[in-house]
Every structure is written in C-alpha cells, then in structure tokens.
Motif scaffolding. Structure first.
Motif, PDB file in Angstrom:
ATOM      1  N   GLN A 152     -15.258   1.864  -0.008  1.00  0.00           N
ATOM      2  CA  GLN A 152     -15.505   3.073  -1.058  1.00  0.00           C
ATOM      3  C   GLN A 152     -13.678   4.021  -1.308  1.00  0.00           C
ATOM      4  O   GLN A 152     -14.065   4.387  -2.706  1.00  0.00           O
ATOM      5  CB  GLN A 152     -16.191   3.920   0.238  1.00  0.00           C
ATOM      6  N   GLY A 153     -12.583   3.246  -0.917  1.00  0.00           N
ATOM      7  CA  GLY A 153     -11.349   3.745  -1.066  1.00  0.00           C
ATOM      8  C   GLY A 153     -10.729   3.244  -2.502  1.00  0.00           C
ATOM      9  O   GLY A 153     -10.726   3.078  -3.919  1.00  0.00           O
ATOM     10  N   ALA A 154     -12.039   2.127  -3.139  1.00  0.00           N
ATOM     11  CA  ALA A 154     -11.394   1.159  -4.206  1.00  0.00           C
ATOM     12  C   ALA A 154     -12.046   1.830  -5.556  1.00  0.00           C
ATOM     13  O   ALA A 154     -11.792   1.762  -6.359  1.00  0.00           O
ATOM     14  CB  ALA A 154     -11.520  -0.622  -3.913  1.00  0.00           C
ATOM     15  N   VAL A 155     -13.071   2.196  -4.941  1.00  0.00           N
ATOM     16  CA  VAL A 155     -14.025   3.061  -5.757  1.00  0.00           C
ATOM     17  C   VAL A 155     -13.870   3.864  -6.434  1.00  0.00           C
ATOM     18  O   VAL A 155     -13.213   4.185  -7.493  1.00  0.00           O
ATOM     19  CB  VAL A 155     -15.940   3.095  -5.420  1.00  0.00           C
ATOM     20  N   LEU A 156     -12.963   5.030  -5.016  1.00  0.00           N
ATOM     21  CA  LEU A 156     -12.367   6.079  -5.918  1.00  0.00           C
ATOM     22  C   LEU A 156     -11.450   5.740  -6.486  1.00  0.00           C
ATOM     23  O   LEU A 156     -11.184   6.538  -7.754  1.00  0.00           O
ATOM     24  CB  LEU A 156     -11.990   6.959  -4.467  1.00  0.00           C
ATOM     25  N   ASP A 157     -10.119   4.594  -6.727  1.00  0.00           N
ATOM     26  CA  ASP A 157      -9.161   4.036  -7.011  1.00  0.00           C
ATOM     27  C   ASP A 157     -10.045   3.452  -8.552  1.00  0.00           C
ATOM     28  O   ASP A 157      -9.332   4.375  -9.441  1.00  0.00           O
ATOM     29  CB  ASP A 157      -8.134   3.470  -6.816  1.00  0.00           C
ATOM     30  N   LEU A 158     -11.014   3.139  -8.977  1.00  0.00           N
ATOM     31  CA  LEU A 158     -11.365   2.699  -9.866  1.00  0.00           C
ATOM     32  C   LEU A 158     -11.916   3.369 -10.492  1.00  0.00           C
ATOM     33  O   LEU A 158     -11.952   3.582 -11.776  1.00  0.00           O
ATOM     34  CB  LEU A 158     -12.857   1.868  -9.577  1.00  0.00           C
ATOM     35  N   ASP A 159     -12.406   4.437 -10.241  1.00  0.00           N
ATOM     36  CA  ASP A 159     -13.026   5.596 -10.599  1.00  0.00           C
ATOM     37  C   ASP A 159     -11.159   6.508 -11.375  1.00  0.00           C
ATOM     38  O   ASP A 159     -12.229   6.799 -12.354  1.00  0.00           O
ATOM     39  CB  ASP A 159     -13.698   7.522  -9.490  1.00  0.00           C
ATOM     40  N   GLU A 160     -10.577   6.906 -10.693  1.00  0.00           N
ATOM     41  CA  GLU A 160      -9.510   6.967 -10.690  1.00  0.00           C
ATOM     42  C   GLU A 160      -8.889   6.515 -12.895  1.00  0.00           C
ATOM     43  O   GLU A 160      -8.470   7.129 -13.357  1.00  0.00           O
ATOM     44  CB  GLU A 160      -8.110   7.512 -10.205  1.00  0.00           C
ATOM     45  N   PHE A 161      -9.029   4.892 -12.323  1.00  0.00           N
ATOM     46  CA  PHE A 161      -8.112   4.224 -13.899  1.00  0.00           C
ATOM     47  C   PHE A 161      -9.285   4.318 -14.676  1.00  0.00           C
ATOM     48  O   PHE A 161      -9.017   4.887 -16.112  1.00  0.00           O
ATOM     49  CB  PHE A 161      -8.341   2.981 -13.356  1.00  0.00           C
ATOM     50  N   LEU A 162     -10.185   4.055 -14.772  1.00  0.00           N
ATOM     51  CA  LEU A 162     -12.032   4.838 -15.616  1.00  0.00           C
ATOM     52  C   LEU A 162     -12.043   6.039 -15.898  1.00  0.00           C
ATOM     53  O   LEU A 162     -12.674   5.985 -17.301  1.00  0.00           O
ATOM     54  CB  LEU A 162     -13.195   4.094 -15.588  1.00  0.00           C
ATOM     55  N   ARG A 209      -9.267   7.395 -17.491  1.00  0.00           N
ATOM     56  CA  ARG A 209      -7.810   7.030 -18.365  1.00  0.00           C
ATOM     57  C   ARG A 209      -7.967   5.826 -18.926  1.00  0.00           C
ATOM     58  O   ARG A 209      -7.829   6.117 -20.333  1.00  0.00           O
ATOM     59  CB  ARG A 209      -6.671   6.914 -17.791  1.00  0.00           C
ATOM     60  N   PHE A 210      -8.652   4.743 -18.944  1.00  0.00           N
ATOM     61  CA  PHE A 210      -9.392   3.530 -19.497  1.00  0.00           C
ATOM     62  C   PHE A 210     -11.521   3.361 -19.323  1.00  0.00           C
ATOM     63  O   PHE A 210     -10.963   2.595 -18.703  1.00  0.00           O
ATOM     64  CB  PHE A 210      -8.441   2.685 -19.239  1.00  0.00           C
ATOM     65  N   GLU A 246       4.278  10.198  -7.136  1.00  0.00           N
ATOM     66  CA  GLU A 246       5.715  10.220  -7.941  1.00  0.00           C
ATOM     67  C   GLU A 246       4.490  10.607  -9.102  1.00  0.00           C
ATOM     68  O   GLU A 246       5.687  11.230 -10.113  1.00  0.00           O
ATOM     69  CB  GLU A 246       6.576   9.517  -7.597  1.00  0.00           C
ATOM     70  N   ASN A 247       3.906   9.616  -9.695  1.00  0.00           N
ATOM     71  CA  ASN A 247       2.766   9.420 -10.814  1.00  0.00           C
ATOM     72  C   ASN A 247       2.101  10.018 -10.914  1.00  0.00           C
ATOM     73  O   ASN A 247       1.341   8.255 -11.243  1.00  0.00           O
ATOM     74  CB  ASN A 247       4.345   9.087 -11.748  1.00  0.00           C
ATOM     75  N   PRO A 248       0.866  10.914 -10.827  1.00  0.00           N
ATOM     76  CA  PRO A 248      -0.906  10.869 -10.690  1.00  0.00           C
ATOM     77  C   PRO A 248      -1.457  10.133 -12.020  1.00  0.00           C
ATOM     78  O   PRO A 248      -2.695   9.859 -11.557  1.00  0.00           O
ATOM     79  CB  PRO A 248      -1.120  11.601 -10.595  1.00  0.00           C
ATOM     80  N   ASN A 249      -0.852  10.260 -13.650  1.00  0.00           N
ATOM     81  CA  ASN A 249      -1.281   9.145 -14.550  1.00  0.00           C
ATOM     82  C   ASN A 249      -0.441   7.867 -14.602  1.00  0.00           C
ATOM     83  O   ASN A 249      -1.209   7.273 -15.384  1.00  0.00           O
ATOM     84  CB  ASN A 249      -0.817  10.135 -15.680  1.00  0.00           C
ATOM     85  N   ASN A 250      -1.099   7.540 -13.129  1.00  0.00           N
ATOM     86  CA  ASN A 250      -0.208   5.636 -13.122  1.00  0.00           C
ATOM     87  C   ASN A 250      -1.468   5.477 -12.884  1.00  0.00           C
ATOM     88  O   ASN A 250      -1.911   4.712 -12.158  1.00  0.00           O
ATOM     89  CB  ASN A 250       0.736   5.537 -12.485  1.00  0.00           C
ATOM     90  N   SER A 281       0.861  -1.097  -0.328  1.00  0.00           N
ATOM     91  CA  SER A 281      -0.131  -0.150  -0.359  1.00  0.00           C
ATOM     92  C   SER A 281       0.762   1.486   0.040  1.00  0.00           C
ATOM     93  O   SER A 281       0.580   2.501  -0.555  1.00  0.00           O
ATOM     94  CB  SER A 281      -1.233   0.618   0.937  1.00  0.00           C
ATOM     95  N   ASP A 282       1.741   1.134   0.892  1.00  0.00           N
ATOM     96  CA  ASP A 282       2.790   2.805   0.780  1.00  0.00           C
ATOM     97  C   ASP A 282       3.412   2.500  -0.278  1.00  0.00           C
ATOM     98  O   ASP A 282       3.562   3.846  -0.939  1.00  0.00           O
ATOM     99  CB  ASP A 282       3.601   2.215   2.004  1.00  0.00           C
ATOM    100  N   GLY A 283       3.872   1.602  -1.100  1.00  0.00           N
ATOM    101  CA  GLY A 283       4.751   1.337  -2.424  1.00  0.00           C
ATOM    102  C   GLY A 283       3.198   2.267  -3.477  1.00  0.00           C
ATOM    103  O   GLY A 283       4.170   3.342  -4.210  1.00  0.00           O
ATOM    104  N   LEU A 284       2.192   2.436  -4.039  1.00  0.00           N
ATOM    105  CA  LEU A 284       1.380   2.365  -4.153  1.00  0.00           C
ATOM    106  C   LEU A 284       0.805   3.680  -4.017  1.00  0.00           C
ATOM    107  O   LEU A 284       0.834   4.244  -4.917  1.00  0.00           O
ATOM    108  CB  LEU A 284       0.091   1.603  -4.046  1.00  0.00           C
ATOM    109  N   ASN A 285       0.828   3.989  -2.945  1.00  0.00           N
ATOM    110  CA  ASN A 285       0.615   5.303  -2.684  1.00  0.00           C
ATOM    111  C   ASN A 285       1.837   6.293  -3.043  1.00  0.00           C
ATOM    112  O   ASN A 285       2.391   7.761  -3.413  1.00  0.00           O
ATOM    113  CB  ASN A 285       0.676   5.594  -1.353  1.00  0.00           C
ATOM    114  N   TYR A 286       3.634   5.898  -2.784  1.00  0.00           N
ATOM    115  CA  TYR A 286       4.398   6.159  -3.412  1.00  0.00           C
ATOM    116  C   TYR A 286       3.819   6.741  -5.388  1.00  0.00           C
ATOM    117  O   TYR A 286       4.712   8.055  -5.295  1.00  0.00           O
ATOM    118  CB  TYR A 286       5.979   6.190  -3.156  1.00  0.00           C
ATOM    119  N   LEU A 287       4.151   5.441  -6.226  1.00  0.00           N
ATOM    120  CA  LEU A 287       4.030   5.945  -7.132  1.00  0.00           C
ATOM    121  C   LEU A 287       2.754   6.741  -7.772  1.00  0.00           C
ATOM    122  O   LEU A 287       3.430   7.341  -8.440  1.00  0.00           O
ATOM    123  CB  LEU A 287       3.894   4.108  -7.091  1.00  0.00           C
TER     124      LEU A 287
END
Length: 108
Positions: free
Chosen positions: A55-65, A67-68, A33-37, A24-30
């Motif tokens: 809820q957190g999963a949905v927010l991250d999927l919102d970000e992913f979707l 872009r894709f 550093e690169n919000p477009n990842n 989790s910390d590694g992903l947060n760091y990525l």
C-alpha cells in the motif's frame, strides 16, 4: 565531508548523522525537504515493495506518476503491485496505459 559539516549535519538531523541509519529514513528526509523530488518517491516505492508494504509503495508511485504520468516502468510496477493487492481494475488500467504508451513492450 569535513568535520564541521558533519557536526552541522548531526545538529540538523540529516542523513548520515546517526539519527538516520537507514535508506528509508534518508528518503523520508529527502521527501520532507523537497516534496517535489519525484525520484525519491520512486526509490522509496521500491524499498517499500521490498519490505512488503505494498500500500505504501502504491502511494509513493501515485506521487511519482502525478509528476511523470507516462513513465512506463512506474505504470508497470504499480500495476503489478495493484494485482498483488487484488485491485484488478487499477492493475488493468496501469498495464493497459503502459501498453498504449509502448505497444512493443508486449514483444519482450
């Protein structure tokens, strides 16, 4: 990684430096550093789902979707999570979108 690079990593707080002891910390760091990842958002959504943070999963999927938007796996994943959260309209929309993108998915 050689010793000099490891020492620099510790100073910068990069994953593997002792300051980031979890995926989790590694992903947060990525993401920081690169919000477009987008891939990091998808993986973090899976991790949050596994930890019960729907809820957190949905927010991250919102970000992913964002872009894709035509990623069938992400639409189904978010749809199922929304169903768990009793957000039925959102679940129906995501699952319907996935079916429209690939009608053959129903034959699985």
């Amino acid at each position: 990684m050689n010793r000099k690079k490891m020492n620099r990593s510790k100073k910068k707080g990069k994953p593997g430096s002792g300051k980031h002891n979890s995926l989790s910390d590694g992903l947060n760091y990525l993401i920081k550093e690169n919000p477009n990842n987008a891939q990091a958002y998808f993986i973090r959504a899976q991790l949050k789902h596994n930890q019960g943070d729907f809820q957190g999963a949905v927010l991250d999927l919102d970000e992913f979707l964002s872009r894709f938007p035509n990623n069938i796996n992400a639409l189904i994943f978010r749809g199922v999570i929304l169903y768990y959260l009793c957000e039925y309209q959102g679940a129906i929309q995501d699952l319907s979108d996935a079916i429209l993108l690939n009608p053959g998915i129903l034959s699985v």
